[in-house]
Design a protein around this motif. Structure first.
Motif, PDB file in Angstrom:
ATOM      1  N   CYS A  54     -48.816 -32.581   0.235  1.00 19.78           N
ATOM      2  CA  CYS A  54     -49.068 -32.127   1.600  1.00 19.78           C
ATOM      3  C   CYS A  54     -48.836 -33.294   2.559  1.00 19.78           C
ATOM      4  O   CYS A  54     -49.404 -34.376   2.361  1.00 19.78           O
ATOM      5  N   SER A 111     -52.354 -34.290  -0.609  1.00 21.95           N
ATOM      6  CA  SER A 111     -52.817 -33.559  -1.790  1.00 21.95           C
ATOM      7  C   SER A 111     -51.713 -32.647  -2.317  1.00 21.95           C
ATOM      8  O   SER A 111     -50.663 -32.481  -1.685  1.00 21.95           O
ATOM      9  N   ALA A 139     -50.264 -26.103  -2.031  1.00 17.80           N
ATOM     10  CA  ALA A 139     -50.723 -24.800  -2.503  1.00 17.80           C
ATOM     11  C   ALA A 139     -49.528 -23.876  -2.718  1.00 17.80           C
ATOM     12  O   ALA A 139     -48.568 -23.906  -1.928  1.00 17.80           O
ATOM     13  N   SER A 199     -48.513 -21.678   0.318  1.00 18.25           N
ATOM     14  CA  SER A 199     -48.652 -22.466   1.542  1.00 18.25           C
ATOM     15  C   SER A 199     -47.757 -21.956   2.664  1.00 18.25           C
ATOM     16  O   SER A 199     -46.660 -21.459   2.424  1.00 18.25           O
ATOM     17  N   CYS A 201     -51.428 -28.162   1.704  1.00 19.38           N
ATOM     18  CA  CYS A 201     -52.456 -27.949   0.688  1.00 19.38           C
ATOM     19  C   CYS A 201     -53.454 -26.869   1.081  1.00 19.38           C
ATOM     20  O   CYS A 201     -54.053 -26.222   0.222  1.00 19.38           O
ATOM     21  N   CYS A 202     -53.653 -26.675   2.383  1.00 19.44           N
ATOM     22  CA  CYS A 202     -54.663 -25.714   2.810  1.00 19.44           C
ATOM     23  C   CYS A 202     -54.410 -25.261   4.245  1.00 19.44           C
ATOM     24  O   CYS A 202     -53.588 -25.852   4.960  1.00 19.44           O
ATOM     25  N   ALA A 203     -55.129 -24.211   4.650  1.00 21.98           N
ATOM     26  CA  ALA A 203     -54.982 -23.659   5.993  1.00 21.98           C
ATOM     27  C   ALA A 203     -55.345 -24.706   7.042  1.00 21.98           C
ATOM     28  O   ALA A 203     -56.290 -25.471   6.877  1.00 21.98           O
ATOM     29  N   CYS A 240     -53.519 -27.283   7.965  1.00 22.15           N
ATOM     30  CA  CYS A 240     -52.669 -28.471   7.868  1.00 22.15           C
ATOM     31  C   CYS A 240     -51.319 -28.243   8.545  1.00 22.15           C
ATOM     32  O   CYS A 240     -50.744 -29.168   9.125  1.00 22.15           O
TER      33      CYS A 240
END
Length: 561
Positions: free
Chosen positions: A21, A26, A29, A32, A45-47, A49
């Motif tokens: 990411c 990280s 996902a 993503s 990696c996550c919402a 970002c």
């Protein structure tokens, strides 16, 4: 020792690792969101970002380069500069946090020998193709890129990069500089949810103390429909004594001319303008043959104030479903065709264009591309095609002898422009007795075709249903492989293109733009057409060119999803 060190450095440079990411460093996902920036694609990696990265991509990339993380994938082979997905590449290499794909091992070796040469990106970019003269929605929709004087220009389709690189000044005409900008991040939503219209709609116009507004129906305007659209003209210096708002201007003598800017060769229509029952209210009866952009130009002769020229721009949707379609103002009627017409034998086809409301035969037509009637004939499967021009008798009956090659049903399309009413394609059918077709009756996908030694490649990109798009036919001499830039105009145009949906009921007739830029490209064997695909499905596309003394017909088949 020196040789060993060089080999070790190259291996370290080329090796790849798992993508990270660009914000957190990280693991990415699987589902993503996606952001594109500077020709590369990034996942997260996550919402959240993706939004953070889009605000300041340069700062995050600098941090990840320091951490030696690979966080993005370049969308092109940096050596050939051609669009290339990493999963279709022959090899890859990581450099300064970006993974680069390559078409060949040789390209990878060239990159590793001098990565900064290929990885350095100009400070400015233009998501605009100066050859195709159209915007490129995103990096992933570009075919390739060319760097020129500190700007990276992204091309719309194959075949544009070469001519631009050879002679950029030819294509960088006044106005193209407005497309140059500092690179910005493009989020996933912007990539997959385009604006609902590519037409700059104008329905309200101010001129002096007056204002005119076109009252487009709430449901919108649809192709292949005749509709009475109201417009109102008011005097903004006077209040209406009865109703709220400005005073309507009555007794205006008005005339209208309607054109389609994206299809300059289409004859103009001169729709009737009439007064409504309320002072200031008027109506204009219009018919739209295709979906797309239309300009309704009005000349308003205001009592005591002289003439004023204004124009509305409207976006017309593609035709409604058949169950909701309105009657056509004109019909193509087969008035004489032998019941026992046989394949391989000439039979006289007689046609009339009939006014649906009055039942009268239309006998006055405007000329479109040197002819009043373009007769397009196609087999039911659309794999046989003929373009002819019948003759009209005094009573409005068009006739021409036709020899059909096989038994079966055939589509009969009349591309006509009843005087002052604009162009339209009317449809009828005829049947022929005889042996079955010898050609393949399946609509097999194909983007290459040859006729009489002229080879054509249909180049398309990112076709979206209901949106205007550019289709380029790249012409070459089949024997030599050289560009066929020696075509000549036929029927007043560099080429003719007919686009048929698989149902046979949706037809678009297109021609190249007639300007200096397009004419220069034609001489290089590249002919650009403007097309529109109203609905998903298979389409048969015929392109015709006059080459070395004969009209060549190239047939392609594509799928639009």
């Amino acid at each position: 020792m020196i040789q060993t060190l060089i080999v070790f450095t190259a291996m370290a440079l080329g090796q790849t690792s798992a993508l990270k990411c660009p914000v957190m460093g990280s693991a990415v996902a699987p589902s993503s969101p996606v952001v594109e920036f500077n020709g590369s694609r990034f996942q997260f990696c996550c919402a959240g970002c993706d939004s953070n990265f889009a605000k300041s991509p340069g700062a995050f990339l600098k941090t990840q380069r320091g951490a030696k993380n690979t966080v993005g994938v370049f969308l092109f082979d940096p050596v050939s500069r051609l669009r290339l997905d990493v999963d279709k590449s022959k090899a890859t290499a990581d450099f300064e946090s970006i993974r680069y794909p390559f078409q060949t091992d040789e390209n990878r070796k060239a990159f590793l020998a001098n990565p900064k040469k290929y990885a350095t990106i100009p400070s400015k970019e233009a998501l605009y193709c100066p050859v195709g003269k159209e915007a490129v929605p995103s990096y992933s929709k570009a075919s390739d890129y060319v760097d020129h004087e500190g700007v990276r220009w992204y091309m719309c389709c194959a075949g544009c990069g070469g001519p631009f690189e050879k002679d950029p000044k030819k294509y960088l005409f006044a106005g193209t500089e407005k497309n140059i900008q500092v690179a910005k991040a493009i989020k996933h939503d912007a990539l997959h949810h385009p604006a609902p219209s590519d037409v700059n709609v104008v329905t309200k116009v101010k001129f002096g103390r007056y204002e005119a507004e076109l009252r487009v129906p709430e449901e919108g305007l649809f192709a292949q429909e005749e509709v009475d659209v109201e417009f109102r003209v008011v005097d903004t210096s006077a209040k209406d004594p009865v109703e709220e708002g400005f005073k309507g201007v009555g007794a205006i003598e008005a005339t209208a001319v309607m054109t389609m800017p994206s299809m300059a060769g289409m004859p103009e229509a001169k729709p009737e303008v009439h007064r409504e029952g309320v002072p200031g209210d008027y109506g204009v009866v219009v018919y739209f043959p295709h979906g797309g952009d239309y300009k309704i130009a009005l000349t308003l002769n205001i009592p005591g104030q002289g003439k004023h020229d204004i124009a509305f721009l409207v976006d017309v949707k593609d035709e409604r479903p058949a169950s909701l379609a309105k009657p056509q103002p004109f019909q193509l009627k087969v008035v004489d065709w032998p019941v026992h017409a046989m394949a391989g034998q000439p039979s006289n086809l007689k046609l009339q264009v009939v006014d649906t409301k009055t039942g009268k035969v239309q006998s006055a037509f405007d000329v479109a591309h040197e002819k009043q009637f373009h007769l397009l004939l196609a087999s039911k499967d659309l794999n046989w095609f003929l373009h002819e021009h019948p003759e009209m008798a005094k009573d409005g009956t068009w006739s021409i002898p036709i020899t059909f090659p096989a038994g079966g049903d055939y589509w009969v399309y009349g591309d006509v422009a009843p005087s002052g009413k604009g162009s339209r394609v009317l449809i009828a059918k005829v049947s022929v007795h005889g042996d079955k077709p010898t050609w393949d009756t399946k609509l097999n996908l194909s983007t290459t075709a040859v006729d009489g030694g002229l080879k054509g490649e249909l180049v398309t990109r990112d076709i979206q249903v209901g949106r205007k798009t550019t289709l380029m036919v790249k012409l070459t001499d089949e024997k030599t492989g050289q560009a066929a830039g020696d075509t000549v105009k036929w029927l007043g145009a560099a080429g003719h293109m007919m686009i048929f949906h698989q149902d046979g009921l949706t037809v678009v007739h297109s021609h190249p733009a007639e300007d200096a830029e397009n004419e220069a490209q034609v001489k290089q064997g590249m002919v650009h057409f403007t097309g529109r695909f109203p609905k998903p499905g298979l389409y048969k596309v015929y392109a015709q060119f006059d080459w070395r003394g004969a009209v060549r017909t190239l047939g392609f088949a594509i799928e639009v999803k």
